[in-house]
Design an enzyme around this catalytic site. Structure first.
Site, short mmCIF file in Angstrom:
data_model
loop_
_atom_site.label_atom_id
_atom_site.label_comp_id
_atom_site.label_asym_id
_atom_site.label_seq_id
_atom_site.Cartn_x
_atom_site.Cartn_y
_atom_site.Cartn_z
N CYS A 9 0.86 -1.18 0.00
CA CYS A 9 0.00 0.00 0.00
C CYS A 9 0.89 1.23 0.00
CB CYS A 9 -1.00 -0.02 1.16
SG CYS A 9 -0.29 0.17 2.81
N ARG A 15 -3.33 -0.85 5.39
CA ARG A 15 -3.88 -1.87 4.50
C ARG A 15 -2.95 -3.05 4.25
NH1 ARG A 15 -5.20 1.90 -0.39
NH2 ARG A 15 -3.26 2.81 0.37
N ASP A 128 -8.10 3.54 1.65
CA ASP A 128 -7.20 3.90 2.73
C ASP A 128 -8.01 4.45 3.91
OD1 ASP A 128 -5.20 4.82 4.41
OD2 ASP A 128 -4.04 5.76 2.81
#
Length: 157
Positions: A9, A15, A128
């Site tokens: 990420c 994440r 996100d």
């Protein structure tokens, strides 16, 4: 030889460490943890050396996932050689990875996390959650559980 999966990420604190932990959980549950190893990284290095975001760790722990990884930046000089599959969390992560690829072999290793979704097929990214509230962290885990289940079905053939 173990197959190696890398989840990527932006900052490697929400994440991708969650994807790593969820996938590790699914591998263990299916007794495949001896066949695969998982890691995570960020396209940026702002959080290198830090633990995962405390909010993400809290939400993950409620589902029995332990986010133990320490953030690091993706290294194209070694990670493309080290990993069999490199999975970006959103289209920008995937584009950034593709931009770092050295050749077609590197490009062939890159995919998007949501490509593996079975139920959450209407998402083209794992959003996100960093600047949002609790619902965002829960949604990330929902999507990751779905995608990891789909990924497991694809790689365990």
């Amino acid at each position: 030889m173990k197959k190696k999966l890398l989840f990527v990420c932006l900052g490697n604190i929400c994440r991708s460490p969650s994807a790593e932990a969820v996938m590790n959980g699914y591998l263990k549950l299916n007794m495949l943890d001896d066949d695969y190893t998982c890691d995570s990284a960020g396209t940026g290095g702002w959080h290198a050396g830090e633990r995962a975001d405390s909010r993400m760790r809290t939400h993950a722990a409620k589902r029995d996932y332990d986010l133990t990884s320490i953030a690091r930046q993706f290294n194209p000089k070694t990670d493309f050689d080290e990993f069999d599959l490199i999975i970006g969390m959103d289209p920008q992560n995937v584009a950034d990875l593709e931009g770092m690829a050295r050749n077609q072999e590197d490009l062939n290793k890159i995919s998007s996390m949501t490509d593996y979704c079975i139920r959450y097929t209407h998402y083209n990214s794992v959003p996100d959650p960093y600047y949002g509230g609790s619902d965002g962290f829960e949604l990330v885990l929902d999507i990751l559980e779905d995608a990891c289940e789909g990924l497991l079905k694809q790689i365990d053939r």
